[in-house]
Design a protein around this motif. Structure first.
Motif, PDB file in Angstrom:
ATOM      1  N   ILE A  92       0.827  -1.202   0.000  1.00 49.68           N
ATOM      2  CA  ILE A  92       0.000   0.000   0.000  1.00 49.68           C
ATOM      3  C   ILE A  92       0.865   1.259   0.000  1.00 49.68           C
ATOM      4  O   ILE A  92       2.039   1.233   0.402  1.00 49.68           O
ATOM      5  N   GLY A  93       0.277   2.357  -0.486  1.00 48.14           N
ATOM      6  CA  GLY A  93       0.866   3.678  -0.374  1.00 48.14           C
ATOM      7  C   GLY A  93      -0.077   4.568   0.403  1.00 48.14           C
ATOM      8  O   GLY A  93      -1.282   4.301   0.484  1.00 48.14           O
ATOM      9  N   TYR A  94       0.457   5.647   0.986  1.00 50.69           N
ATOM     10  CA  TYR A  94      -0.351   6.524   1.838  1.00 50.69           C
ATOM     11  C   TYR A  94       0.105   7.949   1.609  1.00 50.69           C
ATOM     12  O   TYR A  94       1.301   8.252   1.649  1.00 50.69           O
ATOM     13  N   GLU A 166       5.360   0.998  -6.314  1.00 52.57           N
ATOM     14  CA  GLU A 166       4.286   0.437  -7.138  1.00 52.57           C
ATOM     15  C   GLU A 166       3.257  -0.332  -6.305  1.00 52.57           C
ATOM     16  O   GLU A 166       3.011  -1.522  -6.509  1.00 52.57           O
ATOM     17  N   PRO A 167       2.608   0.366  -5.362  1.00 52.12           N
ATOM     18  CA  PRO A 167       1.634  -0.310  -4.499  1.00 52.12           C
ATOM     19  C   PRO A 167       0.396  -0.729  -5.268  1.00 52.12           C
ATOM     20  O   PRO A 167       0.006  -0.100  -6.247  1.00 52.12           O
ATOM     21  N   GLU A 168      -0.224  -1.757  -4.757  1.00 54.79           N
ATOM     22  CA  GLU A 168      -1.476  -2.223  -5.349  1.00 54.79           C
ATOM     23  C   GLU A 168      -2.660  -1.386  -4.886  1.00 54.79           C
ATOM     24  O   GLU A 168      -3.672  -1.281  -5.573  1.00 54.79           O
ATOM     25  N   LEU A 169      -2.520  -0.764  -3.725  1.00 54.41           N
ATOM     26  CA  LEU A 169      -3.589   0.020  -3.111  1.00 54.41           C
ATOM     27  C   LEU A 169      -3.004   1.327  -2.598  1.00 54.41           C
ATOM     28  O   LEU A 169      -1.951   1.323  -1.941  1.00 54.41           O
ATOM     29  N   LEU A 202      -8.309   4.811  -2.656  1.00 50.32           N
ATOM     30  CA  LEU A 202      -9.327   5.298  -1.738  1.00 50.32           C
ATOM     31  C   LEU A 202      -8.959   6.735  -1.383  1.00 50.32           C
ATOM     32  O   LEU A 202      -7.899   6.985  -0.817  1.00 50.32           O
ATOM     33  N   VAL A 203      -9.836   7.672  -1.764  1.00 50.25           N
ATOM     34  CA  VAL A 203      -9.542   9.097  -1.644  1.00 50.25           C
ATOM     35  C   VAL A 203     -10.578   9.762  -0.747  1.00 50.25           C
ATOM     36  O   VAL A 203     -11.772   9.733  -1.050  1.00 50.25           O
ATOM     37  N   SER A 204     -10.124  10.365   0.352  1.00 47.27           N
ATOM     38  CA  SER A 204     -11.060  11.120   1.193  1.00 47.27           C
ATOM     39  C   SER A 204     -11.055  12.569   0.751  1.00 47.27           C
ATOM     40  O   SER A 204     -10.026  13.120   0.367  1.00 47.27           O
ATOM     41  N   THR A 205     -12.224  13.200   0.796  1.00 45.94           N
ATOM     42  CA  THR A 205     -12.349  14.582   0.367  1.00 45.94           C
ATOM     43  C   THR A 205     -13.584  15.210   0.999  1.00 45.94           C
ATOM     44  O   THR A 205     -14.498  14.499   1.443  1.00 45.94           O
TER      45      THR A 205
END
Length: 330
Positions: A92-94, A166-169, A202-205
């Motif tokens: 994952i990336g953050y 190259e994260p999957e999520l 997954l994007v918070s806004t």
């Protein structure tokens, strides 16, 4: 050139990248997240929409394994969280809203440092960084200190660093709240490029125009999931409940219409009023016409197609009425 993201962990058999059931988080007496059920399809841009303090960030931190839920079950990329959080981290990336890289390092030095932290093999590091420099348009900026860059450039660098392994999520928590509209548009193009090659995002806004861009959308209010679906599906549910009112005195007409039974919200947009009614409002137009006439106001009430702001107001209005004084969480 965009490459296929690193694939190690897997989605489940239904093509779901994230699955949460009964997800709950308490901070003392504060219920920050309240029994949320969530499914995020793989290779989609999935949006979290909600006001500040609605529980978006807390939910993301639990999904990443950074916070332990008080109750509920989480499965991310086929892994049980938080039990398998250490195994998940390489997949994952953050990225957060605040620029969190090293301002006294150059663009390339930031990328080199993150490559080492994320375990990118040394033999592949130069090629991967060269690829990102081209893809994110840093060719003339490689030696520039990150702290001297514009807000939009910093956001692009933050995204490049978040995907260097190259994260999957990819989790993005309010990633564009501090940049100009043109930079936001360019940033979102990069997100869709990532989705095109198989990354789940997954994007918070809290921005409606960003929420409209998502393939699918969840609305959180005071820690509760109050709506979930594609933007078109959510707007379609409000068909027949949204109206425009043209009047010579919109401010006075607004004060009249907010008290009409069945009216959930009235917002001024330029010289026009936008009205949202309850699903059981019945003859709402006749009541609005009568209320305006009784107040000596001339107004033309016409149906209007719903938009995502209407969806947000409809989804959160009940929570405001039932729970108006409740404290908000992050």
């Amino acid at each position: 050139m965009t490459t296929q993201p690193h694939i190690g962990a897997t989605t489940d058999g239904d093509g779901v990248a994230i699955r949460a059931s009964g997800l709950t988080k308490h901070f003392g007496k504060l219920v920050a997240v309240n029994h949320v059920d969530l499914e995020v399809p793989a290779r989609h841009v999935y949006g979290f929409l909600g006001p500040n303090g609605s529980g978006k960030s807390t939910t993301i931190r639990m999904l990443c394994g950074l916070l332990t839920p008080t109750e509920g079950e989480i499965e991310v990329l086929g892994l049980r969280i938080p039990a398998q959080a250490d195994e998940l981290r390489s997949h994952i990336g953050y990225m957060t809203q605040k620029f969190s890289l090293f301002e006294d390092l150059t663009v390339r030095e930031n990328l080199e440092f993150l490559a080492a932290i994320q375990g990118v093999p040394r033999a592949k590091t130069k090629g991967r960084i060269d690829e990102l420099v081209e893809q994110y348009h840093f060719g003339d900026l490689q030696k520039q200190l990150a702290g001297t860059m514009s807000g939009g450039q910093k956001q692009r660098l933050g995204l490049a660093c978040a995907v260097i392994h190259e994260p999957e999520l990819l989790f993005l928590d309010e990633p564009t709240s501090a940049v100009d509209p043109e930079s936001r548009r360019d940033f979102w193009e990069k997100l869709f490029e990532l989705a095109d090659v198989g990354t789940t995002l997954l994007v918070s806004t809290h921005l409606m125009d960003e929420a409209e861009r998502c393939h699918r959308l969840a609305i959180l209010d005071r820690g509760t999931l109050v709506a979930d679906g594609t933007p078109d599906e959510l707007m379609a549910k409000l068909q027949g409940r949204t109206f425009l009112v043209d009047t010579a005195d919109p401010r006075r007409a607004q004060h009249v219409l907010v008290n009409v039974p069945g009216v959930l919200g009235v917002a001024q947009v330029g010289n026009t009023l936008r009205v949202l009614t309850a699903d059981d409002a019945g003859e709402a137009t006749q009541r609005m016409d009568k209320a305006l006439a009784d107040a000596g106001q001339k107004g033309d009430v016409t149906p209007a197609p719903p938009n995502l702001e209407d969806v947000f107001v409809a989804a959160t209005r009940n929570g405001d009425a039932k729970d108006g004084g409740r404290e908000r969480a992050a």
